[in-house]
Design an enzyme around this catalytic site. Structure first.
Site, PDB file in Angstrom:
ATOM      1  N   LYS A 149       0.849  -1.199   0.000  1.00 18.99           N
ATOM      2  CA  LYS A 149       0.000   0.000   0.000  1.00 18.99           C
ATOM      3  C   LYS A 149       0.882   1.245   0.000  1.00 18.99           C
ATOM      4  O   LYS A 149       1.937   1.271   0.647  1.00 18.99           O
ATOM      5  CB  LYS A 149      -0.905  -0.021   1.247  1.00 18.99           C
ATOM      6  CG  LYS A 149      -1.965   1.080   1.284  1.00 18.99           C
ATOM      7  CD  LYS A 149      -2.879   0.925   2.510  1.00 18.99           C
ATOM      8  CE  LYS A 149      -3.966   1.993   2.569  1.00 18.99           C
ATOM      9  NZ  LYS A 149      -4.850   1.839   3.745  1.00 18.99           N
TER      10      LYS A 149
ATOM     11  N   SER B 274      -9.880   1.795   2.954  1.00 18.54           N
ATOM     12  CA  SER B 274      -9.041   2.623   2.114  1.00 18.54           C
ATOM     13  C   SER B 274      -7.976   1.844   1.339  1.00 18.54           C
ATOM     14  O   SER B 274      -7.387   2.361   0.413  1.00 18.54           O
ATOM     15  CB  SER B 274      -8.328   3.663   2.977  1.00 18.54           C
ATOM     16  OG  SER B 274      -7.459   3.018   3.902  1.00 18.54           O
TER      17      SER B 274
ATOM     18  N   SER C 134     -10.225  -0.698   7.162  1.00 23.57           N
ATOM     19  CA  SER C 134      -9.680  -0.384   5.835  1.00 23.57           C
ATOM     20  C   SER C 134      -9.050  -1.556   5.096  1.00 23.57           C
ATOM     21  O   SER C 134      -8.824  -1.472   3.892  1.00 23.57           O
ATOM     22  CB  SER C 134      -8.636   0.726   5.927  1.00 23.57           C
ATOM     23  OG  SER C 134      -8.981   1.658   6.893  1.00 23.57           O
TER      24      SER C 134
END
Ligand code: ZN
Lengths: 484, 485
Positions: free
Chosen positions: B80, B155, B179
């Site tokens: 990420k 997210s 998330s």
């Protein structure tokens, strides 16, 4: 006599004497290249997390214990938010309620009497960086930022508003600085910004209980400045009030060169720091054993040490004051006394040697006693050699010069230069006879009753013996010869 | 699709270490798949093919020469874009950090490097991890591979899609309020958030420090446990990171009797919410199935579930307002060229570089911390947080795990919004620091996957994997089934 009294409270920031910063491992060295002592944490890069330096907490607790504070066992932190370029995170991590230490006391001497000042708190926080503005140049369009100081540990000590004159503030800060330096918690050097002070001054009519309107003078960086600013501010405030004016609560700056305080442009409304608990630093409890360990490490403080030295070493108030003015000097002195053959006899001469010869030389070369080329043991030996008659006090001065210059022990100087005192009477008699023979005028004067004339003959003997003749024996023999 | 991409990390690892499959071929397969699929889903912000292939070749050489290899030697992984890799760009999907290059490695990256993993690219996300759909990224919107008109969740949507569409065998994400687990649920893979303090946060761009955790996406529970064995453990640079004795999280995953000894708590509060009918129906089937395999099902209750959305929002935004304050245009990142004073410079740099969602949260956080609102909002939320933790701890004393659907709704189309209670069972884990894992269980509504969520006691992560793994075996969900895109 004025009809007003002054009320002063101090907030003193002292840089904690740790090798690394309080929330990262960067060095706290003073005067390093700008931004050389920085890392991802103190420049607030993404992903950086503060790590608490335990040594900083220890330094504060030791200070607290020395100043009769209650140590709170709970340690929590908060974020104090405000935007400014020298605060890289745009919040400052500060210890939140309760402070590490609350309710302390410090006694100061005022006109020969003791006055106890109550201390509110000591808490831990991090310092900000430094902005250098290109003022006065054509490059007014930028400022430089040095983050070497950012996140250096500070202890903030707050007093109750109990100081009542400029002199008291000066005494207070001097005493505080001595104690904190004694503990080793901070170097407190104001010129390096390691001790800074905010001063709250107000005046009120004598006898009034409520405090008057308070003015804060920010960021004072000298003790005499604090004294002068309070004196100025007191006068200014009384002047305003006596002509019926009103004071405004404001922050002012001390302009040292002009000797006045000036109003800082006040901001619209008070700042809201939006404090909240620092989520990255878990609150923790200090075990009793930890605090007790630190208590054991708090050294004997200057006042107690002074009293002890006066008693144990039969020192004058003046000598004891000087010797206990710093822990290093006092430690040096006590090491020297303990190394002496005859401690009782050596105590006083050692005090003299340290306060005159040694400190004179150190001052001249700008050195601290910890950097002295003459070790406490060697100085002790030198004094012992005088006491047992090996060398005269006069020779000792020559020996000391050599010791200081070359950092050598006294015995090797004496041996190398052949400086041993002559106490052999027959050898001295011979020199005395020669000297009497060469000093017809002085001898005549002495015999005519002018006893002082003997001085010239003694001088000649000392000259002939290169200063090595034992002066007491010389005196004794000359008198025998001249009167006999 | 290359066969390499359909195997689990567990098997891929054996194949690479034995030399049966070359790391270079595994990495090449990933990029080949990325070239086919990425234009449709946009999961990656940056790919580093050249560097990854170099690293893979080095791993192959290492394996061939018999040098001691890392636990994940030569295995591709996607990261990420809010996790620092030294010398690589790290944008957190924000314009503010468009040109930012990480000066150091995050703790998890150090550990992955030591284990020999190959970083194949940086995945898309909501800006600074703020959002639940990967729509707030300043760069691109990631699509759900099962229906590219729908959100993948957020997210960590990019990481979820990278794994669910077989572009990477597994991926790292961060989980502040579901998330990882929500997008994992929306895309049909395993998503895991550790106990708070199990995995170091050092080097992860902070969103809300008291909730943030690094976690993983994978095709199965074993792969998650393997990854956690590499990245968990005490790190002195993260003060909330606690020492644990566990080093191998894969132990006990194959135990056939796990379910027989489990007491699974179903929150009574589930019925208080408007849950998608098909999800609810499917979930009831799951419970029956669990019972069939010997698990004991009990009803538990945590009345303060109802406060989860509000108190999460207050505390998260408060922390956000401080954490994001550092992005001011002074030291690094975006600086507005047209500020005319210090405050103007701050305001312009921030307004020109931060997105709508970020600004909204900063404003809300600033509001709840203001002197006037502090006690009414922030302080009150912290008190309710304690209440919730007590409730959940009590519930967890009556069962081994709290079990629920991962989300109460299916992923919406772009531009549409999920109700705020959709993720409450996930967010509750962040509020309490509990570990949670979502495991896919079935397909509902024209072949969209749905997941279930296990939440355990703090630091019961190893046991959580055992339960989730046992569930995985009986769920009947075919992990080798990939979306047709
Ligand atoms: Zn640093």
């Amino acid at each position: 006599m004025s009809n007003y009294e002054t009320v002063v409270g101090l907030e003193v920031h002292m840089q904690i004497n740790t090798k690394s910063k309080v929330f990262c491992e960067c060095s706290t060295e003073f005067g390093a290249e700008p931004n050389s002592n920085t890392c991802v944490i103190c420049t607030s890069q993404p992903g950086a997390i503060p790590i608490l330096n335990k040594k900083a907490v220890e330094a504060i607790i030791k200070t607290g214990l020395a100043l009769n504070f209650t140590v709170n066992k709970q340690c929590t932190f908060a974020r104090k938010q405000y935007f400014y370029p020298d605060v890289p995170k745009n919040y400052q991590i500060t210890q939140s309620e309760p402070p590490l230490c609350s309710n302390g006391k410090l006694a100061i001497a005022v006109d020969g009497k003791e006055k106890v000042i109550n201390l509110t708190r000591i808490h831990l926080e991090e310092d900000a960086g430094k902005l250098v503005h290109e003022i006065g140049s054509r490059k007014l369009d930028y400022s430089l930022l040095d983050l070497n100081r950012a996140s250096v540990g500070l202890m903030e000590l707050v007093t109750e508003p109990e100081l009542s004159s400029p002199q008291e503030a000066l005494e207070f800060l001097t005493e505080l600085r001595t104690i904190v330096r004694y503990i080793g918690a901070s170097e407190c050097s104001m010129e390096e910004g390691k001790m800074r002070c905010d001063v709250n001054v107000s005046v009120r009519p004598n006898g009034q209980k409520d405090l008057g309107t308070r003015v804060e003078i920010k960021n004072m960086n000298s003790i005499s400045g604090v004294r002068d600013a309070i004196a100025y501010e007191t006068e200014r405030q009384i002047e305003v009030l006596s002509r019926g004016g009103k004071l405004v609560q404001e922050t002012r700056l001390w302009e040292a060169e002009e000797g006045i305080t000036k109003s800082m442009r006040s901001k619209e409304g008070a700042l809201d720091y939006r404090y909240f608990p620092e989520p990255d630093l878990v609150p923790f409890n200090l075990p009793d054993s930890f605090i007790e360990e630190l208590r054991a490490q708090v050294p004997e403080l200057p006042k107690a040490r002074k009293a002890r030295l006066i008693k144990e070493c039969a020192l004058s108030e003046y000598d004891a004051d000087f010797l206990t003015s710093s822990k290093q000097i006092a430690d040096y002195y006590e090491e020297a006394v303990n190394a002496a053959k005859n401690k009782e006899l050596a105590a006083k001469p050692l005090a003299n040697w340290i306060s005159t010869e040694l400190s004179g030389k150190l001052n001249a070369s700008g050195k601290e006693i910890s950097e002295s080329p003459v070790s406490s043991k060697d100085l002790s030996k030198l004094v012992s050699l005088i006491l047992d008659g090996t060398i005269s006090g006069k020779i000792a001065k020559t020996v000391f010069e050599e010791m200081y210059e070359k950092s050598v022990d006294p015995e090797s100087v004496i041996k190398e230069k052949g400086l041993v005192q002559i106490s052999d009477e027959s050898a001295i008699i011979k020199i005395c006879e020669e000297a009497i023979g060469e000093s017809t005028k002085a001898v005549a004067e002495f015999k005519a009753g002018k006893e002082r004339a003997i001085g010239a003959i003694v001088g000649l003997v000392m000259k002939k013996s290169k200063g090595q003749a034992n002066p007491q024996i010389v005196n004794k023999i000359l008198i025998e010869k001249l009167k006999g | 699709m290359d066969e390499i991409l359909t195997v689990s990390v567990k098997d891929l690892r054996i194949k690479i270490l034995s030399g049966e499959v070359k790391s270079v071929d595994a990495v090449k397969a990933c990029y080949k798949r990325i070239k086919e699929v990425e234009p449709k889903v946009k999961a990656f912000l940056k790919l580093n093919e050249e560097q990854a292939l170099k690293h893979a070749a080095a791993s192959d050489k290492k394996i061939k020469s018999g040098v001691k290899c890392g636990i994940l030697e030569g295995i591709p992984i996607a990261i990420k874009d809010n996790i620092m890799i030294k010398g690589e760009s790290m944008t957190s999907a924000s314009k503010y950090l468009e040109n930012y290059v990480s000066p150091y490695d995050a703790a998890v990256i150090e550990k992955l490097k030591e284990a020999g993993a190959v970083f194949i690219g940086r995945t898309n996300m909501d800006e600074f991890a703020m959002g639940g759909s990967t729509e707030t990224s300043a760069y691109q919107k990631t699509a759900n591979p099962w229906d590219i008109e729908r959100i993948p969740g957020g997210s960590s949507g990019g990481s979820a899609v990278a794994v669910s569409s077989a572009m990477a065998p597994f991926a790292l994400g961060s989980d502040t309020g579901g998330s990882i687990r929500q997008p994992a649920g929306f895309t049909g893979i395993v998503g895991y958030k550790p106990s708070y303090g199990l995995i170091s946060r050092y080097g992860v761009c902070a969103l809300a420090s008291s909730f943030d955790q690094i976690g993983s996406f994978s095709k199965n529970v074993y792969d998650t446990a393997l990854l956690v064995s590499v990245i968990a453990g005490k790190d002195y640079r993260d003060p909330v990171c606690e020492p644990t004795e566990q080093t191998d999280y894969t132990a006990g995953l194959e135990n056939p009797d796990t379910l027989k000894n489990l007491k699974i708590g179903i929150p009574k509060e589930l019925s208080d919410y408007d849950t998608d009918g098909e999800i609810l129906k499917s979930f009831e089937g799951v419970i029956k199935n669990l019972q069939l395999y010997g698990a004991e099902i009990v009803e538990i209750s945590a009345p303060s579930y109802k406060y989860v959305p509000a108190l999460y929002k207050v505390i998260m935004c408060a922390e956000v307002s401080a954490n994001i304050a550092t992005f001011d245009g002074i030291r690094y990142g975006y600086r507005s060229p047209n500020g005319i004073s210090l405050n103007d410079e701050y305001a312009k740099s921030r307004s020109q570089s931060l997105g709508y969602e970020v600004k909204k949260r900063i404003l809300f956080g600033t509001y709840v911390l203001g002197a006037k609102n502090y006690y009414r909002c922030y302080h009150q939320a912290q008190r309710v947080r304690t209440l919730l933790i007590n409730d959940l701890n009590k519930a967890l004393s009556e069962c081994d795990f709290i079990f629920s659907p991962a989300t109460l709704q299916m992923p919406v189309k772009f531009g549409e919004y999920l109700p705020e209670e959709c993720d409450i069972f996930l967010i509750a884990a962040n509020l309490g620091g509990f570990p949670g894992i979502t495991v896919p269980c079935s397909f509902v509504k024209s072949h969209m996957p749905m997941g279930v969520h296990f939440m355990g006691k703090r630091f019961s992560d190893a046991k959580l994997f055992q339960a989730a793994s046992a569930f995985e075996r009986i769920s009947g969900f075919d992990i080798s089934k990939y979306p047709k895109i």
